[in-house]
Design a protein around this motif. Sequence first.
Motif: not given
Length: 409
Positions: A225-238
């Motif tokens: 139900l979180h309307s703000c939630d985005r995941p990160y790949t390893v590359g995106e996290l770097a």
Amino acid sequence: MSTDALRAQYEAYPYPARDPADERTRLVTGSPGHLDEVNHYVFAGRLDSARPLEVLVAGGGTGDGTIMIAQQMADAGIPGRVTYLDLSDAAMAIARKRAEVRGLTAIDFRRGSLLELEGLGPFDYIDCCGVLHHLDDPAAGLRSLAGALKPGGGMGIMVYAPYGRTGVYPVQEALRPLTDGLPPAERVALARRLLQHLPPTNWLRHNPFVADHRAADANLYDLLLHSCDRPYTVGELAALAASAGLAISALVDPVRYDPASWVKDPRLLKRLDGLDRLERAAWAERVSGSLAKHIAYLVPAGREGAAVAVADGPDAVPVLRDLDGPAFARGLRPGATLEVELPGGPPLAVALPRLAGPMLARIDGRTTLGALHAALAEAAGPLPWDTFKAQFDQLFAALNGSGKMYLRR
Ligand SMILES: C[S@@+](CC[C@H](N)C(=O)[O-])C[C@H]1O[C@@H](n2cnc3c(N)ncnc32)[C@H](O)[C@@H]1O
């Protein structure tokens, strides 16, 4: 999502669900933030336990990280202070009560946003677990935290990862038209109803890597139900780290990010030889499909190599985590392997060196490698340093890979 809406969620559902009375019977430990792990991946094992340590737990929630770090500092006699910061009064009240039950006093509880840190810090270590991926602008959040670090300091973060959360985001979006504008309890009731009625074709139903939403409403709210939630790949996290002038010193546990943990074919693995450590981690993430979060240590860019402890000489001290060395050593037979759990994967059998038993029997968090070498040589006859060191390195790779061994100086 506005800060007000985010705050309203965590006022209604402090996360994670915790009962302060449980502090009488157990300490919740984990990563990031375990002090031995922080020492290994941020301070190269050189944390001076006589100097005050300034810690910020940003988005402290119901207190897991704050309580663990404050308790570990108290147990180790490390002076200093843990500053707890969160938007939610309800979450802070639970965290505060947990500290009271434990008699932990070196905690400064503050309500506020990690985006406004004026007057706080600077900090040696900042813990930010499960928070950045919920911000409108995670890069602004990370920049704010990076600005509050002491020059030799670092950070431990946890962010969601996409592949292990397959099916989560379509269900979040499917819930939006059903729940928009409703009070939190009604939204939870509708989400539970939809879960019961999802068709067999739905990916979330087939995803075994996310399950904790079944345990408590707060978890369900956080997952779906979180309307703000985005995941990160390893590359995106770097890239996120780099945008704040930081770099990843470690992704933990390392075994999860090793291609050889997931693919056994030597010919395929050989083709990865030229990749650097983050490219290899990104490859492991893509192939495993089961990583639902990343736990990373971040330090100012350029310091990522120097931040990690290495067993480069006799004065390094191995430290075990959640493992009773002597008891484990007693059960070891020659040729034994260490069984390591991978997220969603079959247990991985990691080979242990011949001297694993005698070494583990003597590793107590104080004995240096030099003293360990001398003790083994005395017990079993001549043992060249290089032979001992090669055996230790193999033991270290197995146990550090699975988060069971670190180094301190
Ligand atoms: C998913 S919970 C994680 C809690 C805790 N770190 C843990 O891992 O157990 C996220 C927490 O971040 C807090 N939070 C969200 N945005 C924040 C902000 N801008 N400043 C401070 N806290 C924030 C929420 O109120 C909530 O308690």
